[in-house]
Design a protein around this motif. Structure first.
Motif, mmCIF file in Angstrom:
data_model
loop_
_atom_site.group_PDB
_atom_site.id
_atom_site.type_symbol
_atom_site.label_atom_id
_atom_site.label_comp_id
_atom_site.label_asym_id
_atom_site.label_seq_id
_atom_site.Cartn_x
_atom_site.Cartn_y
_atom_site.Cartn_z
ATOM 1 N N ILE A 116 0.836 -1.209 0.000
ATOM 2 C CA ILE A 116 0.000 0.000 0.000
ATOM 3 C C ILE A 116 0.866 1.252 0.000
ATOM 4 C CG2 ILE A 116 -1.738 1.297 1.287
ATOM 5 C CD1 ILE A 116 -2.803 -1.335 2.336
ATOM 6 N N ILE A 117 1.952 1.243 0.755
ATOM 7 C CA ILE A 117 2.862 2.395 0.778
ATOM 8 C C ILE A 117 3.426 2.646 -0.617
ATOM 9 C CG2 ILE A 117 5.076 3.252 1.645
ATOM 10 C CD1 ILE A 117 4.476 1.773 4.258
ATOM 11 N N CYS A 118 3.832 1.580 -1.305
ATOM 12 C CA CYS A 118 4.382 1.727 -2.658
ATOM 13 C C CYS A 118 3.337 2.251 -3.636
ATOM 14 C CB CYS A 118 4.930 0.383 -3.142
ATOM 15 S SG CYS A 118 6.440 -0.148 -2.311
ATOM 16 N N LEU A 119 2.108 1.760 -3.509
ATOM 17 C CA LEU A 119 1.032 2.236 -4.392
ATOM 18 C C LEU A 119 0.783 3.727 -4.194
ATOM 19 C CD1 LEU A 119 -1.524 -0.719 -4.160
ATOM 20 C CD2 LEU A 119 -0.107 -0.084 -6.121
ATOM 21 N N ILE A 120 0.767 4.160 -2.949
ATOM 22 C CA ILE A 120 0.568 5.588 -2.670
ATOM 23 C C ILE A 120 1.746 6.398 -3.196
ATOM 24 C CG2 ILE A 120 0.382 7.301 -0.805
ATOM 25 C CD1 ILE A 120 -1.136 5.210 0.819
ATOM 26 N N TRP A 121 2.942 5.841 -3.077
ATOM 27 C CA TRP A 121 4.145 6.542 -3.549
ATOM 28 C C TRP A 121 4.164 6.659 -5.077
ATOM 29 C CZ3 TRP A 121 8.389 8.849 -1.235
ATOM 30 C CH2 TRP A 121 9.485 9.109 -2.055
ATOM 31 N N ILE A 122 3.732 5.594 -5.769
ATOM 32 C CA ILE A 122 3.814 5.554 -7.233
ATOM 33 C C ILE A 122 2.748 6.426 -7.884
ATOM 34 C CG2 ILE A 122 3.536 4.045 -9.243
ATOM 35 C CD1 ILE A 122 4.778 1.792 -7.545
ATOM 36 N N HIS A 123 1.518 6.350 -7.385
ATOM 37 C CA HIS A 123 0.403 7.064 -8.021
ATOM 38 C C HIS A 123 0.320 8.493 -7.488
ATOM 39 C CE1 HIS A 123 -1.137 3.435 -9.976
ATOM 40 N NE2 HIS A 123 -0.907 2.800 -8.836
ATOM 41 N N ARG A 124 0.591 9.443 -8.373
ATOM 42 C CA ARG A 124 0.629 10.845 -7.952
ATOM 43 C C ARG A 124 -0.749 11.371 -7.558
ATOM 44 N NH1 ARG A 124 5.319 13.311 -8.831
ATOM 45 N NH2 ARG A 124 4.301 15.350 -8.617
ATOM 46 N N ASN A 125 -1.812 10.769 -8.085
ATOM 47 C CA ASN A 125 -3.154 11.219 -7.707
ATOM 48 C C ASN A 125 -3.487 10.876 -6.254
ATOM 49 O OD1 ASN A 125 -3.177 8.444 -8.623
ATOM 50 N ND2 ASN A 125 -5.415 8.522 -8.468
ATOM 51 N N LEU A 126 -2.660 10.031 -5.622
ATOM 52 C CA LEU A 126 -2.843 9.692 -4.209
ATOM 53 C C LEU A 126 -1.967 10.545 -3.290
ATOM 54 C CD1 LEU A 126 -2.992 5.779 -4.386
ATOM 55 C CD2 LEU A 126 -4.896 7.410 -4.370
ATOM 56 N N HIS A 127 -1.249 11.503 -3.860
ATOM 57 C CA HIS A 127 -0.390 12.372 -3.049
ATOM 58 C C HIS A 127 -1.213 13.497 -2.421
ATOM 59 C CE1 HIS A 127 3.546 11.069 -5.262
ATOM 60 N NE2 HIS A 127 2.857 10.060 -4.760
ATOM 61 N N GLU A 128 -2.206 13.083 -1.654
ATOM 62 C CA GLU A 128 -3.068 14.005 -0.926
ATOM 63 C C GLU A 128 -2.887 13.767 0.567
ATOM 64 O OE1 GLU A 128 -7.018 13.371 -2.238
ATOM 65 O OE2 GLU A 128 -6.609 13.871 -4.337
ATOM 66 N N PRO A 129 -3.209 14.761 1.399
ATOM 67 C CA PRO A 129 -2.967 14.619 2.843
ATOM 68 C C PRO A 129 -3.504 13.336 3.457
ATOM 69 C CG PRO A 129 -3.554 16.874 2.345
ATOM 70 C CD PRO A 129 -3.705 16.111 1.058
ATOM 71 N N MET A 130 -4.754 12.943 3.095
ATOM 72 C CA MET A 130 -5.337 11.754 3.698
ATOM 73 C C MET A 130 -4.492 10.516 3.414
ATOM 74 S SD MET A 130 -9.113 10.024 3.184
ATOM 75 C CE MET A 130 -8.769 9.464 1.514
ATOM 76 N N TYR A 131 -4.061 10.353 2.158
ATOM 77 C CA TYR A 131 -3.284 9.175 1.792
ATOM 78 C C TYR A 131 -1.854 9.258 2.318
ATOM 79 C CZ TYR A 131 -7.219 8.041 -1.197
ATOM 80 O OH TYR A 131 -8.484 7.735 -1.653
ATOM 81 N N ILE A 132 -1.332 10.468 2.423
ATOM 82 C CA ILE A 132 0.006 10.629 3.004
ATOM 83 C C ILE A 132 -0.008 10.201 4.465
ATOM 84 C CG2 ILE A 132 1.756 12.321 3.680
ATOM 85 C CD1 ILE A 132 1.052 13.871 1.127
ATOM 86 N N PHE A 133 -1.055 10.582 5.201
ATOM 87 C CA PHE A 133 -1.164 10.162 6.608
ATOM 88 C C PHE A 133 -1.369 8.646 6.709
ATOM 89 C CE2 PHE A 133 -2.737 14.667 7.425
ATOM 90 C CZ PHE A 133 -1.542 15.068 7.992
ATOM 91 N N ILE A 134 -2.121 8.075 5.767
ATOM 92 C CA ILE A 134 -2.300 6.624 5.757
ATOM 93 C C ILE A 134 -0.956 5.928 5.537
ATOM 94 C CG2 ILE A 134 -3.227 4.716 4.388
ATOM 95 C CD1 ILE A 134 -5.778 6.334 4.021
ATOM 96 N N ALA A 135 -0.181 6.428 4.567
ATOM 97 C CA ALA A 135 1.142 5.847 4.309
ATOM 98 C C ALA A 135 2.044 5.981 5.531
ATOM 99 C CB ALA A 135 1.780 6.527 3.098
ATOM 100 N N ALA A 136 1.970 7.122 6.208
ATOM 101 C CA ALA A 136 2.790 7.332 7.410
ATOM 102 C C ALA A 136 2.380 6.359 8.513
ATOM 103 C CB ALA A 136 2.648 8.774 7.889
ATOM 104 N N LEU A 137 1.084 6.135 8.662
ATOM 105 C CA LEU A 137 0.591 5.211 9.684
ATOM 106 C C LEU A 137 1.033 3.782 9.373
ATOM 107 C CD1 LEU A 137 -1.182 5.387 12.256
ATOM 108 C CD2 LEU A 137 -3.133 4.746 10.839
ATOM 109 N N LEU A 138 0.991 3.408 8.096
ATOM 110 C CA LEU A 138 1.432 2.073 7.700
ATOM 111 C C LEU A 138 2.936 1.907 7.892
ATOM 112 C CD1 LEU A 138 -0.677 1.605 4.437
ATOM 113 C CD2 LEU A 138 -1.026 0.469 6.628
ATOM 114 N N LEU A 139 3.702 2.934 7.540
ATOM 115 C CA LEU A 139 5.150 2.894 7.758
ATOM 116 C C LEU A 139 5.466 2.770 9.239
ATOM 117 C CD1 LEU A 139 8.073 3.140 6.771
ATOM 118 C CD2 LEU A 139 7.800 5.643 6.854
ATOM 119 N N ASN A 140 4.734 3.506 10.047
ATOM 120 C CA ASN A 140 4.934 3.433 11.493
ATOM 121 C C ASN A 140 4.622 2.029 12.010
ATOM 122 O OD1 ASN A 140 5.580 5.503 13.683
ATOM 123 N ND2 ASN A 140 3.840 4.461 14.592
ATOM 124 N N SER A 141 3.605 1.400 11.424
ATOM 125 C CA SER A 141 3.249 0.039 11.805
ATOM 126 C C SER A 141 4.364 -0.948 11.463
ATOM 127 C CB SER A 141 1.951 -0.378 11.102
ATOM 128 O OG SER A 141 1.648 -1.727 11.338
#
Length: 290
Positions: free
Chosen positions: A43-68
């Motif tokens: 999921i982190i890679c998908l958010i990183w690759i797709h620029r349309n997901l570079h929004e605050p909500m998805y950035i926080f989701i990626a951060a939460l997953l990375l923290n996990s």
């Protein structure tokens, strides 16, 4: 020499029937760890690759997953090695590092959830101002605060702990958590008070902020159309369920630390494994819902 060895290395005494069930423990925990790594990284890679997901909500989701992922990596590799080892030991310095990462990353989860709650509040209640308020600078500041605030506060506690004299070499847990405090020759009241302050700062206050924020959202959307209420419910309810689960696991950790000597060993192990098993998996279930 023996005294020096006892001070330098700690025995992890929280394991139950590890010789008899070592391979069962290993297979179950390895499968869970692999699931956490693969699903979260995908999921982190998908958010990183797709620029349309570079929004605050998805950035926080990626951060939460990375923290996990980081949280799990703090516990699982050492735990897996211990299952296959004849002696379950850890150096005191490594124990303090694990203690630091466990609590700083755990605190970051609550602050990241608080940042997500603020993002949802602005998105639902102030949609026209959303691009201005949730700018890249704001998102970066919230992420930095979520990781640095707990790290700095827990680091101060670790520095104090490292200066205290140790009178016991047996830790009543399978990894280094607040049971480390029981190893010291004397009870340091200032450290207990400071730990309570840290708990309030990185867990209780973010929880109160999240509840306040979502209460405002539900009050505002109650008077809106059905589509807005549905969007608010779909966004907020899973978040609140994760928050409730995190709060319960945090309470488990506190209870284990306070009642460790009064709880049967098997009960302590079950409660401890619930914390490290459900913590990352709950985040994954929330992401699957999203």
């Amino acid at each position: 020499m023996e005294a020096e060895l006892n001070v330098t290395y700690l025995t992890l005494g929280g394991h139950v029937e590890v010789v008899k069930y070592r391979y069962l423990y290993f297979v179950i925990m390895f499968a869970v760890y692999l699931l956490i790594l693969c699903s979260n990284s995908t999921i982190i890679c998908l958010i990183w690759i797709h620029r349309n997901l570079h929004e605050p909500m998805y950035i926080f989701i990626a951060a939460l997953l990375l923290n996990s992922v980081l949280f799990s990596t703090t516990i699982y590799p050492k735990l897996l090695m211990d299952f296959l080892s004849e002696r379950q030991i850890i150096s005191y310095s490594a124990c303090l590092v694990q203690y630091f990462l466990y609590y700083s990353l755990g605190g970051s989860d609550f602050l990241l959830l608080a940042a997500m709650a603020y993002d949802r509040y602005v998105s639902i209640c102030r949609p026209l101002q959303y691009p201005t308020i949730m700018s890249r600078t704001t998102v970066s500041a919230l992420l930095a605060l979520a990781w640095l605030l707990p790290a700095c506060q827990v680091a101060a506690a670790v520095v104090v702990i490292s200066k205290l004299e140790i009178c016991s070499s047996t830790l009543g847990s399978v990894f280094c958590r607040n049971s480390v405090h029981r190893l010291h020759c004397v009870s340091f009241r200032v450290l207990s008070v400071y730990s309570l302050v840290v708990l309030v700062n990185v867990a209780l206050l973010p929880v109160c902020f999240i509840l306040f924020t979502y209460t405002k959202i539900f009050i505002i959307t109650y008077h809106s159309c059905g589509a807005v209420r549905k969007k608010a419910a779909e966004t907020c309810l899973p978040h609140l369920l994760v928050l409730l689960s995190f709060s319960s696991l945090c309470a488990f950790d506190v209870i284990i630390g306070q009642l460790e000597s009064d709880l049967p060993k098997t009960v302590r192990l079950i409660m401890t494994l619930q914390v490290i098993l459900y913590h990352p998996l709950l985040i994954q279930l929330y992401m699957d819902y999203k």
